[in-house]
Design a protein around this motif. Structure first.
Motif, PDB file in Angstrom:
ATOM      1  N   VAL A 185       0.865  -1.295   0.023  1.00 15.67           N
ATOM      2  CA  VAL A 185       0.197  -0.051   0.063  1.00 15.67           C
ATOM      3  C   VAL A 185       0.899   1.204  -0.233  1.00 15.67           C
ATOM      4  CG1 VAL A 185      -1.785   1.480   1.491  1.00 15.67           C
ATOM      5  CG2 VAL A 185      -2.002  -1.249   1.177  1.00 15.67           C
ATOM      6  N   ILE A 186       1.874   1.244   0.895  1.00 15.29           N
ATOM      7  CA  ILE A 186       2.663   2.652   1.133  1.00 15.29           C
ATOM      8  C   ILE A 186       3.463   2.676  -0.352  1.00 15.29           C
ATOM      9  CG2 ILE A 186       5.105   3.293   2.005  1.00 15.29           C
ATOM     10  CD1 ILE A 186       3.688   1.714   4.659  1.00 15.29           C
ATOM     11  N   THR A 187       4.140   1.758  -0.787  1.00 14.26           N
ATOM     12  CA  THR A 187       4.671   1.721  -2.396  1.00 14.26           C
ATOM     13  C   THR A 187       3.837   2.093  -3.321  1.00 14.26           C
ATOM     14  OG1 THR A 187       4.674  -0.669  -2.655  1.00 14.26           O
ATOM     15  CG2 THR A 187       6.632   0.187  -1.461  1.00 14.26           C
ATOM     16  N   GLY A 188       2.481   1.709  -3.141  1.00 12.27           N
ATOM     17  CA  GLY A 188       1.544   2.063  -4.213  1.00 12.27           C
ATOM     18  C   GLY A 188       1.452   3.841  -4.194  1.00 12.27           C
ATOM     19  N   PHE A 189       1.700   4.208  -3.439  1.00 15.45           N
ATOM     20  CA  PHE A 189       1.460   5.793  -3.336  1.00 15.45           C
ATOM     21  C   PHE A 189       2.822   6.485  -3.680  1.00 15.45           C
ATOM     22  CE2 PHE A 189      -1.976   5.026  -0.168  1.00 15.45           C
ATOM     23  CZ  PHE A 189      -3.066   5.659  -1.049  1.00 15.45           C
ATOM     24  N   ASP A 190       3.883   5.660  -3.898  1.00 16.43           N
ATOM     25  CA  ASP A 190       5.159   6.246  -4.496  1.00 16.43           C
ATOM     26  C   ASP A 190       5.633   7.206  -3.360  1.00 16.43           C
ATOM     27  OD1 ASP A 190       4.821   5.065  -6.956  1.00 16.43           O
ATOM     28  OD2 ASP A 190       3.846   7.028  -7.761  1.00 16.43           O
ATOM     29  N   LEU A 191       5.600   6.812  -2.153  1.00 16.67           N
ATOM     30  CA  LEU A 191       6.211   7.452  -1.069  1.00 16.67           C
ATOM     31  C   LEU A 191       7.779   7.245  -1.062  1.00 16.67           C
ATOM     32  CD1 LEU A 191       3.546   7.086   1.838  1.00 16.67           C
ATOM     33  CD2 LEU A 191       4.094   9.289   0.582  1.00 16.67           C
ATOM     34  N   LEU A 192       7.992   6.125  -1.619  1.00 16.82           N
ATOM     35  CA  LEU A 192       9.457   5.968  -1.589  1.00 16.82           C
ATOM     36  C   LEU A 192      10.354   6.959  -2.545  1.00 16.82           C
ATOM     37  CD1 LEU A 192       9.686   1.999  -1.290  1.00 16.82           C
ATOM     38  CD2 LEU A 192       9.942   3.550   0.556  1.00 16.82           C
ATOM     39  N   LEU A 193       9.499   7.422  -3.386  1.00 15.29           N
ATOM     40  CA  LEU A 193      10.253   8.439  -4.159  1.00 15.29           C
ATOM     41  C   LEU A 193      10.195   9.845  -3.632  1.00 15.29           C
ATOM     42  CD1 LEU A 193       8.275   7.346  -7.421  1.00 15.29           C
ATOM     43  CD2 LEU A 193      10.647   6.751  -6.408  1.00 15.29           C
TER      44      LEU A 193
END
Length: 134
Positions: free
Chosen positions: A123-131
């Protein structure tokens, strides 16, 4: 089908990186994203904001209309569908409660190792937060 809503709540950390809010649920002894069942008459967004505040004490704002949806089976032979919204923390006043006894802010680059469920990291990576786009 049980419908629930929750939030990926973030804030800017001390070193400028993004931090994600996780809760510890003593009933399940897990670390997860805040979420809960949608009540009659609530929209998904209303339920998500209410659940985040109930479980974390955080007043937040939704910063993206698009949600990440996760479905998984429950022990009761039902399926749970959770709609997660991306939220920015505005005010936090965590108080231990029945559902969560800890609220922890974790650097977005370290959050995967703290989560109990890999679906939460998806879910977190789906929001591109790691970028770091927020």
């Amino acid at each position: 089908m049980i419908t629930a809503a929750g939030g990926v709540v973030f804030r800017e950390g001390i070193n400028g990186s993004l931090e994600i809010c996780l809760i510890h649920r003593p009933r399940y002894d897990d670390w997860t994203l805040p979420k809960g069942k949608v009540e009659v008459g609530e929209t998904l967004a209303q339920a998500a904001l209410r659940e985040v505040e109930e479980e974390t004490g955080i007043k937040a704002e939704i910063v993206q209309d698009q949600t990440q949806v996760v479905k998984y089976p429950l022990e009761t032979d039902l399926e749970k569908e959770v709609h997660y919204f991306l939220m920015k923390s505005l005010v936090q006043n965590f108080t231990k409660n029945e559902e969560s006894d800890e609220c922890l802010w974790v650097d977005v680059n370290l959050v995967e190792s703290k989560l109990t469920f890999s679906r939460d990291f998806g879910v977190i990576t789906g929001f591109d937060l790691l970028l770091g786009e927020y």
